[in-house]
Design a protein around this motif. Structure first.
Motif, PDB file in Angstrom:
ATOM      1  N   TYR B  35       5.711  47.293  38.021  1.00 13.46           N
ATOM      2  CA  TYR B  35       4.665  46.378  37.574  1.00 13.46           C
ATOM      3  C   TYR B  35       3.378  47.151  37.294  1.00 13.46           C
ATOM      4  O   TYR B  35       3.167  48.239  37.832  1.00 13.46           O
ATOM      5  N   GLN B  37      -0.830  46.332  37.466  1.00 15.09           N
ATOM      6  CA  GLN B  37      -1.862  45.397  37.892  1.00 15.09           C
ATOM      7  C   GLN B  37      -3.198  45.958  37.438  1.00 15.09           C
ATOM      8  O   GLN B  37      -3.750  46.873  38.052  1.00 15.09           O
ATOM      9  N   GLN B  41      -6.817  41.595  37.719  1.00 15.78           N
ATOM     10  CA  GLN B  41      -5.811  40.744  37.080  1.00 15.78           C
ATOM     11  C   GLN B  41      -4.544  40.671  37.919  1.00 15.78           C
ATOM     12  O   GLN B  41      -4.420  41.320  38.947  1.00 15.78           O
ATOM     13  N   SER B  42      -3.625  39.872  37.446  1.00 19.25           N
ATOM     14  CA  SER B  42      -2.376  39.682  38.165  1.00 19.25           C
ATOM     15  C   SER B  42      -1.389  40.786  37.817  1.00 19.25           C
ATOM     16  O   SER B  42      -1.699  41.734  37.106  1.00 19.25           O
ATOM     17  N   LEU B  43      -0.193  40.637  38.336  1.00 11.85           N
ATOM     18  CA  LEU B  43       0.848  41.626  38.096  1.00 11.85           C
ATOM     19  C   LEU B  43       1.591  41.309  36.807  1.00 11.85           C
ATOM     20  O   LEU B  43       1.945  40.151  36.546  1.00 11.85           O
ATOM     21  N   LEU B  45       5.042  42.534  34.774  1.00 14.63           N
ATOM     22  CA  LEU B  45       6.273  43.303  34.883  1.00 14.63           C
ATOM     23  C   LEU B  45       6.409  44.244  33.693  1.00 14.63           C
ATOM     24  O   LEU B  45       6.308  43.813  32.545  1.00 14.63           O
ATOM     25  N   PRO B 106       2.994  50.408  48.003  1.00 14.13           N
ATOM     26  CA  PRO B 106       1.534  50.411  48.134  1.00 14.13           C
ATOM     27  C   PRO B 106       0.798  50.581  46.818  1.00 14.13           C
ATOM     28  O   PRO B 106      -0.401  50.353  46.747  1.00 14.13           O
TER      29      PRO B 106
END
Lengths: 112, 113
Positions: B35, B37, B41-43, B45, B106
């Protein structure tokens, strides 16, 4: 295609206040639903998940979420927040044979 | 849940260069995911990497830009090629759980100057 909407971009609460974060998804079939949390400087952690059965799901750290199929919603709740709940919260949806889609995230700030 | 590590944890790179990010899992898993990020913002894919098959890329991501290797059931790499400042982001790998959930590493914080 699936999509996930989180209504609140940033929520600010005082300690002991109740929390509800909204999440709606667009997919008509069977879905799996998740809430993830990302504490400052840490990686994403699974908070809770729903696959089937009881629509009220309990997760870690006192969080719960309710799946309401008729409303395509999976809102996250906690009766009394703590300063340590300050984090970014992500709702995610996964339909069988499809990839996981994440909402934009809600930043929660809890004031001590 | 699986324990996932990523290397490097962060890097600052010059435009035009490439960076390979490693993802190691402490148990054998079939499905691994990469992913991106971007800040605030969001993740998103990038691709799904299953051992023994070619990675499957999402719309907007291509193999020439983000080549992926999956040599065994515990390891994968993502390369960010010919980098530009727009590639500055956090790159995350995740693995599939037993019930469609995913567990995340992480992350690798990449800054391109």
């Amino acid at each position: 295609a699936q999509s996930v909407s989180q209504h609140n971009h940033h929520v600010i609460l005082s300690e002991a206040a109740s929390l509800e974060l909204g999440c709606n998804y667009s997919y008509g079939g069977t879905v799996n639903l998740f809430w993830y949390v990302q504490y400052p400087g840490q990686h994403l952690q699974l908070l809770l998940k729903y696959f089937s059965g009881d629509p009220l799901v309990k997760g870690i750290k006192g969080f719960e979420a309710e799946f309401i199929k008729s409303k395509f919603s999976f809102n996250l709740r906690k009766p009394s927040v703590q300063w340590s709940d300050t984090a970014e919260y992500f709702c995610a949806v996964n339909a069988p044979l499809n990839d996981m889609r994440f909402g934009a995230g809600t930043r929660l700030t809890v004031k001590p | 849940s699986a324990v996932i590590s990523q290397k490097p944890s962060r890097d600052i790179c010059q435009r035009g260069t490439s960076l390979t990010i490693q993802c190691q899992v402490d148990s054998q898993v079939t499905m691994m995911f990469w992913y991106r990020q971007q800040p605030g913002q969001s993740l998103t894919l990038i691709a799904t990497a299953n051992q023994g098959s070619e990675a499957t890329y999402e719309s907007g991501f291509v193999i020439d830009k983000f080549p992926i290797s999956r040599p065994n059931l515990t390891f994968s790499t993502l390369t960010v090629s010919n980098m530009s400042p727009e590639d500055s982001s956090i790159y995350l790998c995740s693995v599939g759980g037993t019930s469609y959930e995913q567990y995340f590493g992480p992350g690798t914080r990449l800054t391109v100057t």
